[in-house]
Design a protein around this motif. Structure first.
Motif, PDB file in Angstrom:
ATOM      1  N   ARG A 133       6.235  16.817 -80.389  1.00 40.74           N
ATOM      2  CA  ARG A 133       5.313  17.508 -81.302  1.00 40.74           C
ATOM      3  C   ARG A 133       3.857  17.263 -80.890  1.00 40.74           C
ATOM      4  N   GLY A 134       3.531  16.025 -80.593  1.00 40.76           N
ATOM      5  CA  GLY A 134       2.171  15.737 -80.195  1.00 40.76           C
ATOM      6  C   GLY A 134       1.824  16.284 -78.830  1.00 40.76           C
ATOM      7  N   PHE A 135       2.767  16.247 -77.923  1.00 42.78           N
ATOM      8  CA  PHE A 135       2.478  16.676 -76.564  1.00 42.78           C
ATOM      9  C   PHE A 135       2.262  18.181 -76.486  1.00 42.78           C
ATOM     10  N   ALA A 136       2.920  18.943 -77.310  1.00 38.83           N
ATOM     11  CA  ALA A 136       2.680  20.393 -77.324  1.00 38.83           C
ATOM     12  C   ALA A 136       1.215  20.685 -77.630  1.00 38.83           C
ATOM     13  N   ARG A 137       0.646  19.987 -78.605  1.00 35.65           N
ATOM     14  CA  ARG A 137      -0.766  20.194 -78.931  1.00 35.65           C
ATOM     15  C   ARG A 137      -1.661  19.679 -77.810  1.00 35.65           C
ATOM     16  N   HIS A 138      -1.278  18.563 -77.213  1.00 34.51           N
ATOM     17  CA  HIS A 138      -2.063  18.017 -76.105  1.00 34.51           C
ATOM     18  C   HIS A 138      -2.109  19.007 -74.939  1.00 34.51           C
ATOM     19  N   LEU A 139      -0.988  19.631 -74.618  1.00 32.20           N
ATOM     20  CA  LEU A 139      -0.959  20.595 -73.526  1.00 32.20           C
ATOM     21  C   LEU A 139      -1.895  21.763 -73.797  1.00 32.20           C
ATOM     22  N   THR A 140      -1.878  22.259 -75.006  1.00 31.56           N
ATOM     23  CA  THR A 140      -2.759  23.376 -75.344  1.00 31.56           C
ATOM     24  C   THR A 140      -4.222  22.990 -75.165  1.00 31.56           C
ATOM     25  N   ALA A 141      -4.590  21.816 -75.673  1.00 27.38           N
ATOM     26  CA  ALA A 141      -5.978  21.383 -75.573  1.00 27.38           C
ATOM     27  C   ALA A 141      -6.395  21.155 -74.127  1.00 27.38           C
ATOM     28  N   THR A 142      -5.527  20.546 -73.336  1.00 23.02           N
ATOM     29  CA  THR A 142      -5.861  20.234 -71.951  1.00 23.02           C
ATOM     30  C   THR A 142      -5.934  21.495 -71.106  1.00 23.02           C
ATOM     31  N   ARG A 143      -5.011  22.401 -71.318  1.00 23.27           N
ATOM     32  CA  ARG A 143      -5.019  23.667 -70.580  1.00 23.27           C
ATOM     33  C   ARG A 143      -6.298  24.454 -70.872  1.00 23.27           C
ATOM     34  N   ARG A 144      -6.695  24.483 -72.123  1.00 23.79           N
ATOM     35  CA  ARG A 144      -7.906  25.219 -72.491  1.00 23.79           C
ATOM     36  C   ARG A 144      -9.157  24.526 -71.955  1.00 23.79           C
ATOM     37  N   ALA A 145      -9.162  23.201 -71.947  1.00 21.78           N
ATOM     38  CA  ALA A 145     -10.308  22.478 -71.396  1.00 21.78           C
ATOM     39  C   ALA A 145     -10.456  22.768 -69.911  1.00 21.78           C
ATOM     40  N   ALA A 146      -9.346  22.818 -69.185  1.00 18.93           N
ATOM     41  CA  ALA A 146      -9.403  23.143 -67.765  1.00 18.93           C
ATOM     42  C   ALA A 146      -9.941  24.560 -67.562  1.00 18.93           C
ATOM     43  N   ALA A 147      -9.435  25.497 -68.338  1.00 14.03           N
ATOM     44  CA  ALA A 147      -9.883  26.884 -68.206  1.00 14.03           C
ATOM     45  C   ALA A 147     -11.367  27.021 -68.495  1.00 14.03           C
ATOM     46  N   ALA A 148     -11.862  26.265 -69.476  1.00  8.96           N
ATOM     47  CA  ALA A 148     -13.278  26.336 -69.823  1.00  8.96           C
ATOM     48  C   ALA A 148     -14.163  25.862 -68.673  1.00  8.96           C
ATOM     49  N   GLN A 149     -13.609  25.034 -67.775  1.00  7.43           N
ATOM     50  CA  GLN A 149     -14.337  24.557 -66.603  1.00  7.43           C
ATOM     51  C   GLN A 149     -14.042  25.391 -65.365  1.00  7.43           C
ATOM     52  N   GLY A 150     -13.336  26.510 -65.529  1.00 11.60           N
ATOM     53  CA  GLY A 150     -13.004  27.361 -64.398  1.00 11.60           C
ATOM     54  C   GLY A 150     -11.897  26.803 -63.539  1.00 11.60           C
ATOM     55  N   ARG A 151     -11.045  25.953 -64.115  1.00  8.41           N
ATOM     56  CA  ARG A 151      -9.962  25.332 -63.355  1.00  8.41           C
ATOM     57  C   ARG A 151      -8.599  25.835 -63.826  1.00  8.41           C
ATOM     58  N   GLU A 152      -7.687  25.948 -62.870  1.00  9.91           N
ATOM     59  CA  GLU A 152      -6.296  26.155 -63.215  1.00  9.91           C
ATOM     60  C   GLU A 152      -5.716  24.818 -63.683  1.00  9.91           C
ATOM     61  N   PHE A 153      -4.538  24.879 -64.306  1.00  6.17           N
ATOM     62  CA  PHE A 153      -3.915  23.673 -64.855  1.00  6.17           C
ATOM     63  C   PHE A 153      -2.463  23.606 -64.402  1.00  6.17           C
ATOM     64  N   LEU A 154      -2.043  22.400 -63.989  1.00  6.16           N
ATOM     65  CA  LEU A 154      -0.675  22.170 -63.544  1.00  6.16           C
ATOM     66  C   LEU A 154      -0.216  20.823 -64.073  1.00  6.16           C
ATOM     67  N   VAL A 155       0.821  20.827 -64.904  1.00 11.74           N
ATOM     68  CA  VAL A 155       1.429  19.587 -65.365  1.00 11.74           C
ATOM     69  C   VAL A 155       2.810  19.491 -64.726  1.00 11.74           C
ATOM     70  N   MET A 156       3.056  18.352 -64.097  1.00 15.31           N
ATOM     71  CA  MET A 156       4.304  18.140 -63.373  1.00 15.31           C
ATOM     72  C   MET A 156       4.952  16.843 -63.830  1.00 15.31           C
TER      73      MET A 156
END
Length: 318
Positions: free
Chosen positions: A168-191
């Motif tokens: 439950r917590g990680f789903a929200r974390h992924l959304t926040a991190t993905r959007r933060a990367a996009a705001a900096q012009g970066r793609e996002f990859l979680v592996m």
């Protein structure tokens, strides 16, 4: 650009089996590692060759530990714990940097902050944020626990509930991190090792696995909820849409590897534009059980990714 994720199940044991040779021969630009399971002072000399190491070992000796290896020093490092090892090739100096405060985490993740389960870096040579994840294995809910039919002692569903809180917590974390990367012009990859097989194509014996941790309906539903054409894409499944596997984990027992009785639980989940840039990928499955480096196989993907300064065409985060 070649990127890999590998649950090494203990870097010292995997080194004895030939990790160094795999790393030298595979030519990866970035490698995410899970279950490094080694205190910083005991990391084997030279095991990471000419890579920069970013490592969150966690605070429990011999457990967990996630890392990212990069060709260039990352421009930023973030972790859930209090200290992250950042080391250049050939450097024996221990530099523990403090990064993300636990207060910035989803509340469900705070109990996991010291366990060495997540670390992310911003690459210097490509517009990309890369994260390495080791998700808890979990257990069965209480109503499925039958004494005498379980490898582990029944716990009333405690491990199951703990994993579900993480999800439950990680789903929200992924959304926040993905959007933060996009705001900096970066793609996002979680592996990493998600300890969830998403569909029937991801488990060899899916019929008998539906009451097993890692393939429970609620786990699979969660995994589906974090994927979409506008958020994160399962890269290897996109490359291999209709095949069984390719599996990335096999039990050490019962000849599972020889029979290819495996699970696909190690993933590349990428922002949509990055996922479309994947041109080839799959698992580095060894030729025989005797040659295995770990109970997991590396998952390696080649991406056609522009360097820093080139336009990515990234749109506003969704």
């Amino acid at each position: 650009m070649r990127i890999a994720t590998f649950n090494v199940n203990g870097i010292r044991a995997t080194q004895r089996r030939g990790f160094d040779d795999w790393l030298a021969s595979r030519g990866c630009d970035v490698v995410a590692l899970q279950e490094v399971r080694c205190p910083v002072p005991l990391l084997p000399d030279g095991v990471f060759r000419d890579y920069h190491l970013t490592y969150d070992a966690g605070q429990t000796a011999g457990r967990n530990g996630v890392a990212v290896l990069t060709r260039e020093a990352p421009v930023a490092v973030r972790s859930w714990g209090a200290g992250v090892l950042v080391r250049a090739p050939g450097d024996s100096h221990v530099e523990l940097r403090e990064h993300a405060e636990t207060g910035s985490l989803a509340r469900e993740l705070k109990a996991f902050a010291a366990e060495g389960r997540y670390v992310e870096v911003d690459l210097a040579d490509h517009p990309l944020t890369v994260a390495s994840l080791y998700l808890p294995k979990g257990g069965l809910p209480a109503h499925l626990q039958v004494p005498g039919r379980m490898r582990e002692k029944p716990d009333g569903g405690a491990r199951y509930e703990r994993k579900m809180r993480f999800l439950r917590g990680f789903a929200r974390h992924l959304t926040a991190t993905r959007r933060a990367a996009a705001a900096q012009g970066r793609e996002f990859l979680v592996m990493g090792d998600f300890n969830v097989a998403h569909t029937r194509l991801d488990v060899k014996n899916w019929r008998t696995s539906q009451r097993s941790e890692g393939f429970l309906p609620e786990e699979r539903e969660w995994f589906g909820s974090i994927l979409s054409p506008r958020s994160l894409v399962d890269v290897v499944r996109r490359l291999h849409p209709d095949v069984d596997g390719p599996y990335s984990w096999w039990s050490w027992m019962g000849g599972a590897f020889d029979r290819d009785t495996g699970w696909r639980i190690d993933y590349h989940l990428a922002s949509p534009r990055l996922a479309k840039a994947a041109i080839a990928g799959g698992t580095d499955r060894e030729a025989s059980a005797a040659e295995r480096l770990s109970d997991h196989a590396p998952v390696v993907v080649d991406y056609d990714l522009p360097p820093v300064g080139a336009s990515t065409g990234l749109r506003s985060p969704g």
